[in-house]
Design a protein around this motif. Structure first.
Motif, mmCIF file in Angstrom:
data_model
loop_
_atom_site.group_PDB
_atom_site.id
_atom_site.type_symbol
_atom_site.label_atom_id
_atom_site.label_comp_id
_atom_site.label_asym_id
_atom_site.label_seq_id
_atom_site.Cartn_x
_atom_site.Cartn_y
_atom_site.Cartn_z
ATOM 1 N N ALA A 156 13.154 70.024 84.138
ATOM 2 C CA ALA A 156 13.105 68.940 85.097
ATOM 3 C C ALA A 156 14.496 68.681 85.670
ATOM 4 N N PRO A 157 14.581 68.393 86.950
ATOM 5 C CA PRO A 157 13.512 68.375 87.942
ATOM 6 C C PRO A 157 13.123 69.806 88.374
ATOM 7 N N THR A 158 11.984 69.931 88.983
ATOM 8 C CA THR A 158 11.499 71.233 89.437
ATOM 9 C C THR A 158 11.229 71.191 90.932
ATOM 10 N N LEU A 159 11.654 72.226 91.620
ATOM 11 C CA LEU A 159 11.425 72.321 93.057
ATOM 12 C C LEU A 159 10.662 73.609 93.321
ATOM 13 N N TYR A 160 9.643 73.539 94.142
ATOM 14 C CA TYR A 160 8.838 74.718 94.434
ATOM 15 C C TYR A 160 8.964 75.078 95.909
ATOM 16 N N ARG A 161 9.057 76.366 96.169
ATOM 17 C CA ARG A 161 8.920 76.820 97.539
ATOM 18 C C ARG A 161 7.504 77.312 97.700
ATOM 19 N N GLY A 162 6.774 76.756 98.638
ATOM 20 C CA GLY A 162 5.408 77.194 98.823
ATOM 21 C C GLY A 162 4.547 76.117 99.430
ATOM 22 N N ASN A 163 3.251 76.320 99.416
ATOM 23 C CA ASN A 163 2.320 75.424 100.078
ATOM 24 C C ASN A 163 1.353 74.839 99.061
ATOM 25 N N LEU A 164 1.891 74.236 98.022
ATOM 26 C CA LEU A 164 1.058 73.640 96.987
ATOM 27 C C LEU A 164 0.313 72.426 97.517
ATOM 28 N N SER A 165 -0.917 72.270 97.064
ATOM 29 C CA SER A 165 -1.690 71.105 97.471
ATOM 30 C C SER A 165 -1.426 69.959 96.505
ATOM 31 N N SER A 166 -0.154 69.646 96.309
ATOM 32 C CA SER A 166 0.219 68.589 95.377
ATOM 33 C C SER A 166 1.330 67.756 95.979
ATOM 34 N N ASP A 167 1.261 66.468 95.743
ATOM 35 C CA ASP A 167 2.326 65.577 96.189
ATOM 36 C C ASP A 167 3.360 65.342 95.100
ATOM 37 N N LEU A 168 3.256 66.101 93.999
ATOM 38 C CA LEU A 168 4.155 65.887 92.865
ATOM 39 C C LEU A 168 5.460 66.667 92.975
ATOM 40 N N VAL A 169 5.539 67.588 93.937
ATOM 41 C CA VAL A 169 6.674 68.504 93.962
ATOM 42 C C VAL A 169 7.319 68.543 95.334
ATOM 43 N N ASP A 170 8.619 68.838 95.347
ATOM 44 C CA ASP A 170 9.335 69.080 96.595
ATOM 45 C C ASP A 170 8.943 70.450 97.137
ATOM 46 N N GLN A 171 8.933 70.576 98.456
ATOM 47 C CA GLN A 171 8.559 71.841 99.071
ATOM 48 C C GLN A 171 9.420 72.123 100.290
ATOM 49 N N VAL A 172 9.901 73.350 100.374
ATOM 50 C CA VAL A 172 10.579 73.858 101.558
ATOM 51 C C VAL A 172 9.866 75.148 101.924
ATOM 52 N N GLN A 173 9.394 75.253 103.152
ATOM 53 C CA GLN A 173 8.558 76.386 103.491
ATOM 54 C C GLN A 173 8.651 76.706 104.977
ATOM 55 N N VAL A 174 8.130 77.864 105.339
ATOM 56 C CA VAL A 174 7.922 78.233 106.728
ATOM 57 C C VAL A 174 6.545 77.716 107.134
ATOM 58 N N ASP A 175 6.398 77.309 108.372
ATOM 59 C CA ASP A 175 5.088 76.906 108.880
ATOM 60 C C ASP A 175 4.296 78.183 109.169
ATOM 61 N N TRP A 176 3.645 78.698 108.110
ATOM 62 C CA TRP A 176 2.960 79.982 108.252
ATOM 63 C C TRP A 176 1.774 79.897 109.213
ATOM 64 N N TYR A 177 1.178 78.752 109.323
ATOM 65 C CA TYR A 177 0.069 78.586 110.284
ATOM 66 C C TYR A 177 0.574 78.822 111.706
ATOM 67 N N ALA A 178 1.639 78.123 112.074
ATOM 68 C CA ALA A 178 2.197 78.287 113.420
ATOM 69 C C ALA A 178 2.730 79.707 113.620
ATOM 70 N N ALA A 179 3.358 80.261 112.564
ATOM 71 C CA ALA A 179 3.900 81.613 112.667
ATOM 72 C C ALA A 179 2.783 82.627 112.895
ATOM 73 N N SER A 180 1.660 82.446 112.211
ATOM 74 C CA SER A 180 0.533 83.355 112.376
ATOM 75 C C SER A 180 -0.062 83.250 113.770
ATOM 76 N N ARG A 181 -0.136 82.053 114.295
ATOM 77 C CA ARG A 181 -0.628 81.899 115.667
ATOM 78 C C ARG A 181 0.300 82.600 116.642
ATOM 79 N N THR A 182 1.605 82.504 116.408
ATOM 80 C CA THR A 182 2.579 83.176 117.280
ATOM 81 C C THR A 182 2.379 84.684 117.260
ATOM 82 N N LEU A 183 2.230 85.250 116.072
ATOM 83 C CA LEU A 183 2.074 86.697 115.953
ATOM 84 C C LEU A 183 0.736 87.152 116.534
ATOM 85 N N THR A 184 -0.324 86.404 116.274
ATOM 86 C CA THR A 184 -1.642 86.749 116.833
ATOM 87 C C THR A 184 -1.622 86.669 118.351
#
Length: 347
Positions: A148-176
């Motif tokens: 502790a403390p723990t920081l996660y990079r990713g798209n966890l469906s939890s409000d218990l953790v800090d998150q830093v991530q890329v907006d993969w949804y928007a990125a995928s729309r851009t590539l498509t």
């Protein structure tokens, strides 16, 4: 009689500097001259100096260690991110440690009393890929108890953790959208989901949603049979691409959810006697260096690894030092479309 254990004071006396300066040199901090840093590090190795973590923890209630948790180094992207994280961790005055948390997570659903590391950690950063394991609330709680403390990079469906991530949804729309603008209407995807067990689990990733929504925005129906989930690996990516290529209604373009998987897909195209991008366009995510130097350079979505690493470490360091309240932090780093030779207009 046992020989005395080398100390920071021994090194400081040899070089005529303070213990604090020695500590910073051993952590490769840039405010110590490069030659001095290298000399100190070489001398520390020669005399067998090792940090006394127990003593440090008793004195400061912190070990000065930040863990980087990852499942595999096979994907070159994670090597790049680990390097960027290590540099950022050192700049914040901590020491990076690679840890394997998979065994702990697999024990009793992540509720084992075992520690996530053999050394005491002030914090832990789980790289992307861990969130594909869909950590349960019990596993998250276990990690927070163990380190502790723990920081996660990713798209966890939890409000218990800090998150830093890329907006993969928007990125995928851009590539498509890039592929649609090139005239592609049948677009397949290859998604790596970690181990074989995960393939059986139904989930809808942000990248899949981005592709589906962008197709629909252009009035294009998507074929679920063109969307393939596989255990993450080059042979599996090659086989998945081969199965798509063999279809009577084969896609004219394949989006791979990492550049690493795209390499396997390109292999399948060439083995089938086809060409990239003449017969099939291939694109990926993460902009690994290898993708730039393939015989056909790879179209991809890139993002700034240094920015991501700095944001992760800065937030975690602030939490460890008590400079932040307990409210969780979520932010995103920008992505960029990088068109290269592996995508082209439909012939």
């Amino acid at each position: 009689m046992n020989k005395a254990r080398p100390t920071l004071s021994d090194i400081a006396e040899k070089f005529g500097i303070s213990k604090q300066a020695v500590s910073r040199a051993l952590r490769d901090m840039p405010d110590i001259g490069q030659k001095m840093r290298l000399d100190i590090q070489e001398h520390a190795q020669e005399i067998g100096y090792a940090v006394n973590w127990a003593a440090r923890s008793l004195a400061t209630r912190r070990s000065g260690l930040l863990g980087i948790g990852m499942g595999s180094f096979a994907n070159p992207f994670f090597q790049d991110v680990t390097y960027a994280l290590s540099r950022s961790i050192k700049r914040e005055g901590f020491t990076p440690v690679l840890v394997d948390v998979e065994a702990a997570l697999e024990t009793s659903g992540g509720q084992s009393a075992a520690r996530a590391s053999d050394v005491p950690l002030d914090g832990l950063i789980l790289l992307e890929g861990w969130y594909d394991l869909q950590l349960t609330e019990a596993q998250i709680a276990f990690l927070d108890r163990s380190v502790a403390p723990t920081l996660y990079r990713g798209n966890l469906s939890s409000d218990l953790v800090d998150q830093v991530q890329v907006d993969w949804y928007a990125a995928s729309r851009t590539l498509t959208r890039h592929l649609i603008e090139l005239g592609h209407r049948k677009i397949g995807t290859i998604r790596g989901v970690g181990g074989p067990d995960n393939v059986r689990e139904e989930d809808v990733s942000a990248k899949i949603l981005g592709t589906v929504d962008e197709l629909q925005a252009h009035g294009i129906d998507h074929d679920p049979q063109h969307f393939v989930r596989i255990p993450t690996g080059l042979p599996q990516a090659r086989d998945a691409a081969a199965s798509l290529i063999a279809r009577a209604d084969r896609p004219s373009a394949i989006i791979c959810h990492t550049d690493y998987l795209a390499i396997g897909a390109i292999r399948a195209v060439t083995e089938a006697g086809l060409t990239v991008p003449g017969d099939i366009s291939i694109a990926g995510f993460n902009d690994i260096e290898l993708g730039r130097f393939l015989p056909i350079s790879l179209t991809t979505i890139g993002h700034d690894r240094a920015e991501l690493a700095e944001e992760l470490v800065k937030r975690l360091a602030a939490r460890i030092r008590g400079e932040r309240n307990v409210e969780c932090f979520k932010t995103q780093v920008l992505h960029e479309l990088i068109p290269r030779e592996s995508t082209d207009r439909v012939l």
